[in-house]
Design a protein around this motif. Structure first.
Motif, PDB file in Angstrom:
ATOM      1  N   MET B 219       0.810  -1.218   0.000  1.00  0.00           N
ATOM      2  CA  MET B 219       0.000   0.000   0.000  1.00  0.00           C
ATOM      3  C   MET B 219       0.848   1.275   0.000  1.00  0.00           C
ATOM      4  N   SER B 220       2.131   1.151   0.329  1.00  0.00           N
ATOM      5  CA  SER B 220       2.972   2.353   0.356  1.00  0.00           C
ATOM      6  C   SER B 220       3.248   2.875  -1.051  1.00  0.00           C
ATOM      7  N   ALA B 221       3.053   2.030  -2.068  1.00  0.00           N
ATOM      8  CA  ALA B 221       3.092   2.456  -3.471  1.00  0.00           C
ATOM      9  C   ALA B 221       4.330   3.280  -3.823  1.00  0.00           C
ATOM     10  N   GLY B 222       5.491   2.852  -3.319  1.00  0.00           N
ATOM     11  CA  GLY B 222       6.733   3.500  -3.748  1.00  0.00           C
ATOM     12  C   GLY B 222       7.083   4.776  -3.010  1.00  0.00           C
ATOM     13  N   ARG B 223       6.318   5.128  -1.949  1.00  0.00           N
ATOM     14  CA  ARG B 223       6.619   6.383  -1.248  1.00  0.00           C
ATOM     15  C   ARG B 223       8.009   6.353  -0.619  1.00  0.00           C
ATOM     16  N   GLY B 224       8.428   5.172  -0.164  1.00  0.00           N
ATOM     17  CA  GLY B 224       9.764   5.061   0.424  1.00  0.00           C
ATOM     18  C   GLY B 224      10.839   5.421  -0.591  1.00  0.00           C
ATOM     19  N   TRP B 225      10.634   5.020  -1.823  1.00  0.00           N
ATOM     20  CA  TRP B 225      11.615   5.316  -2.875  1.00  0.00           C
ATOM     21  C   TRP B 225      11.561   6.781  -3.271  1.00  0.00           C
ATOM     22  N   ILE B 226      10.340   7.316  -3.340  1.00  0.00           N
ATOM     23  CA  ILE B 226      10.205   8.735  -3.690  1.00  0.00           C
ATOM     24  C   ILE B 226      10.910   9.590  -2.640  1.00  0.00           C
ATOM     25  N   ALA B 227      10.764   9.193  -1.359  1.00  0.00           N
ATOM     26  CA  ALA B 227      11.407   9.954  -0.285  1.00  0.00           C
ATOM     27  C   ALA B 227      12.927   9.920  -0.431  1.00  0.00           C
ATOM     28  N   LEU B 228      13.458   8.792  -0.908  1.00  0.00           N
ATOM     29  CA  LEU B 228      14.911   8.705  -1.124  1.00  0.00           C
ATOM     30  C   LEU B 228      15.356   9.726  -2.162  1.00  0.00           C
ATOM     31  N   ALA B 229      14.572   9.857  -3.234  1.00  0.00           N
ATOM     32  CA  ALA B 229      14.897  10.853  -4.249  1.00  0.00           C
ATOM     33  C   ALA B 229      14.761  12.257  -3.674  1.00  0.00           C
ATOM     34  N   LEU B 230      13.787  12.400  -2.776  1.00  0.00           N
ATOM     35  CA  LEU B 230      13.528  13.700  -2.165  1.00  0.00           C
ATOM     36  C   LEU B 230      14.738  14.200  -1.365  1.00  0.00           C
ATOM     37  N   VAL B 231      15.411  13.277  -0.685  1.00  0.00           N
ATOM     38  CA  VAL B 231      16.581  13.664   0.116  1.00  0.00           C
ATOM     39  C   VAL B 231      17.662  14.256  -0.790  1.00  0.00           C
ATOM     40  N   VAL B 232      17.875  13.632  -1.944  1.00  0.00           N
ATOM     41  CA  VAL B 232      18.866  14.148  -2.889  1.00  0.00           C
ATOM     42  C   VAL B 232      18.403  15.495  -3.433  1.00  0.00           C
ATOM     43  N   PHE B 233      17.112  15.549  -3.798  1.00  0.00           N
ATOM     44  CA  PHE B 233      16.515  16.775  -4.305  1.00  0.00           C
ATOM     45  C   PHE B 233      16.707  17.928  -3.307  1.00  0.00           C
ATOM     46  N   ALA B 234      16.574  17.600  -2.021  1.00  0.00           N
ATOM     47  CA  ALA B 234      16.671  18.626  -0.985  1.00  0.00           C
ATOM     48  C   ALA B 234      18.122  18.928  -0.624  1.00  0.00           C
ATOM     49  N   SER B 235      19.050  18.344  -1.330  1.00  0.00           N
ATOM     50  CA  SER B 235      20.485  18.397  -1.019  1.00  0.00           C
ATOM     51  C   SER B 235      20.740  18.347   0.491  1.00  0.00           C
ATOM     52  N   TRP B 236      20.129  17.361   1.132  1.00  0.00           N
ATOM     53  CA  TRP B 236      20.360  17.037   2.539  1.00  0.00           C
ATOM     54  C   TRP B 236      20.086  18.226   3.467  1.00  0.00           C
TER      55      TRP B 236
END
Lengths: 356, 308
Positions: B219-236
């Motif tokens: 049911m998480s439908a890839g949110r964990g992976w999207i969040a991983l991309a988000l960390v890079v996007f946010a430059s930590w």
């Protein structure tokens, strides 16, 4: 006190033993789990791992599941050898099924088995294109392939859902989200009418040998080896990492696509929302468990295929959840990673008093 | 577009962004300490399953959230043991955690498919929630939305002005040097990874207790992976995670925006948007590859073995 100590050189023996240790550990944990669930562990393990293979039908069903796993795993091996972390076999599988299925739906009145040629080609080409997107994103935009291939998996799944709910839905199908059944001519030939095993297992074995030869004998295979072992050395030798990235991702896409189309033009016979029980993800475990060696991968595909069958068997006979399959697969990979440490490290016993 | 629609869209954006913020903040802390945990999706699913099961058995949502956090931490402990203590490859271990978590959660939640829950109710903030539009958008949420903002503030503060934040960064930038000045590298990394597990477990509880109060496989439908991309996007950077998560939240609820307009798009096509957006973000980041590399923790992904 137990301590890890680096070996002088990697242990070849442990390289082969590690999968065995992982399997044994998984069986032990599985036994504990079954006992916890109130079942006789021996009996339950027997039901999971032995009962599915007690008759000829079982073995042919194993083949039905080995074919897609082996195809995906051989493709992934190419990628992982080159240190390209492609997690996208699942999406490439689905796109292969979708593209091939679309082709098959154009020939609903086909009488001749020649129709299989365009269907299979469309499937492989769709998977190849999906792998190509990942390659483009990696080589042109340097986007992390783990994340892009995962995202492409979800996109492929939604494309399939859209297709079976919309444009490819069977007009005479009482509004079920399914395509029409393919023409008989567009279904891969069976070895015998009593079993579901079709000639896709031959494709799988053929490509296993072909990729084995490619890796061991060809110039491209050599370059992939070097790039995976030492990217800098490959660069100095003038190998183009971009070209190799394209080669491995396209090849993997095509193989996974072929696996996908063989599934819809085989045991399933139409496009449905749930095409894959997770072959593309299980194939990742197959590659690691099989030590990236073709024969190892063949054996590992058989084991992983068995976990799919075992899950169904314990559901039928012991009314345990089918999802035990995923649990066993996950444990297998975890224990494998832990046991793999013994390749380059050894456990030594160090008495506390000996420490200065 | 009328004012009600805008209100609803903004309200839904905040809700949808919340689990992404929780996961990404936790993962950011782990990555800052030098550990890349790709197992977010697996921890998220286990958190969601455990939270839902405890809530249906006891009816106690507080206990359910607590158990989900604990489950996330247990998962991350397994990851930590393999990747920190045993120095196994972080990428492979993370993938294993995801595959294992998907299997474990499906197994645990098997008997709970199709059961509904009431879900955690809304806490209206007195007075503020009466403000037109803003009151509805910001102050009529479930408690976890507010808690997420508080957790964001804590993480922001820890990295901005505490010794602990400095220690975590030191370990992530240069573990050898950190060790030389007496910081326990493994201890800090374990803490960071466990914090990440706790946050992702809580995000899981948010999904199965608040966002869609039910359990279904994957049911998480890839949110964990999207969040991983988000960390890079946010430059930590924590504040950029907040911003990015709400942008992604917005992309995920575009169907609300299009509702009632003349653009009718099939739901399954709309469902692709967050994934497409993630790819676009990754491509866009590459135009600034050097900056991304500069802001990434130096030792990320590399196990640390103390000399002995």
């Amino acid at each position: 006190m137990l301590k890890l100590e680096k070996r002088q050189s990697d242990s070849r023996l442990m390289g082969y033993m590690s999968p065995v240790i992982a399997i044994v550990m998984t069986l032990i944990c599985g036994a504990l789990l079954f006992a916890f669930l109130g079942h006789n562990p021996g009996e339950a393990l027997y039901t999971f791992f032995i009962t599915p293979l007690e008759d000829t039908y079982g073995w042919t069903e194993l083949g039905v599941k080995v074919a897609p796993l082996l195809l995906c795993a051989m493709g992934l091996t190419l990628c992982y050898r080159a240190q390209i972390w492609n997690i996208g076999a699942e999406g490439q599988f689905i796109m292969g099924a979708l593209g091939g299925g679309y082709a098959a739906l154009q020939f609903l009145d086909a009488e001749s088995s020649w129709v299989l040629v365009p269907v299979l080609l469309a499937g492989a080409a769709s998977g190849l294109a999906w792998g190509g997107i990942a390659a483009l994103l990696k080589t042109r935009f340097n986007a992390n392939e783990i994340l892009t291939t995962i995202m492409l998996n979800y996109i492929a799944l939604n494309l399939l859902l859209w297709a079976v709910h919309g444009p490819l839905k069977d007009p005479g199908g009482f509004n079920f989200p399914e395509s029409a059944m393919f023409a008989d001519a567009a279904i891969l030939p069976l070895f015998s009418d009593s079993y579901r095993l079709n000639i896709s297992i031959l494709f799988a074995l053929f490509f296993m040998v072909a990729i084995w030869t490619l890796m061991a004998r060809s110039w491209v295979g050599y370059q992939i080896h070097v790039m995976g072992e030492d990217a800098k050395a490959a660069k100095y030798a003038g190998f183009s990492s971009k070209t190799l990235t394209w080669v491995v991702l396209l090849a993997c896409g095509a193989l996974a696509g072929l696996a996908g189309v063989s599934e819809v033009s085989g045991p399933i016979g139409q496009l449905v929302p749930q095409l894959s029980p997770g072959y593309g993800y299980a194939a990742i475990i197959v590659v690691f468990l099989g030590r990236m060696h073709p024969l190892g991968i063949l054996l590992a595909s058989m084991l992983l295929a068995l976990t799919f069958m075992g899950g169904e068997m314990v559901q039928i006979q012991l009314s345990l959840p089918k999802s035990l399959t995923g649990l066993f697969q996950g444990m297998l990979l975890f224990f494998l990673l832990a046991a793999d440490l013994l390749i380059s490290y050894r456990i030594v016993f160090q008495p506390r008093t000996a420490r200065a | 577009m009328d004012i009600d629609l805008i209100t609803n869209v903004l309200y839904a954006t905040l809700k949808t962004g919340t689990p992404l913020i929780l996961i990404a903040l936790g993962e950011m802390v782990a990555e800052k300490s030098g550990v890349l945990n790709l197992g977010q999706e697996g921890m998220l699913l286990v958190g969601a399953a455990v939270g839902f099961i405890v809530a249906s058995l006891t009816g106690n949502y507080f206990l359910a959230a607590f158990c989900a956090i604990f489950a996330g931490m247990m998962m991350s402990l397994v990851f930590g043991f393999l990747s920190i203590t045993l120095a196994a490859n972080q990428v492979a271990t993370g993938l294993a955690l995801t595959i294992f978590g998907a299997g474990l959660s499906a197994f645990l939640g098997n008997n709970y498919i199709g059961i509904g829950l009431e879900g955690i109710g809304i806490w209206e903030i007195p007075l503020l929630s009466d403000i037109p539009v803003i009151g509805k958008v910001l102050f009529q949420h479930d408690p976890l939305v507010y808690l997420t903002i508080i957790l964001f503030a804590v993480v922001y503060w820890v990295f901005r002005s505490t010794r602990l934040g400095l220690k975590i960064r030191a370990v992530g930038e240069n573990p050898e040097a950190a060790n030389a000045i007496g910081i326990h590298v493994h201890q800090i990394r374990y803490m960071a990874v466990l914090f990440g597990g706790a946050m992702t477990g809580l995000a899981g509880a948010y999904l199965s207790l608040v966002y869609t109060p039910m359990w279904s496989d994957g049911m998480s439908a890839g949110r964990g992976w999207i969040a991983l991309a988000l960390v890079v996007f946010a430059s930590w950077k924590a504040e950029r995670i907040l911003l990015g998560a709400y942008l992604f939240g917005f992309a995920s609820i575009m169907h609300l925006v299009l509702q009632g307009t003349k653009f009718e798009v099939a739901p399954n096509i709309m469902a692709m948007l967050p994934y497409v957006a993630t790819i676009i973000v990754l491509v866009w980041l590459s135009s600034d590859a050097i900056k991304t590399k500069m802001s990434a923790p130096k030792s990320i992904g590399q196990p640390y073995r103390p000399m002995s």
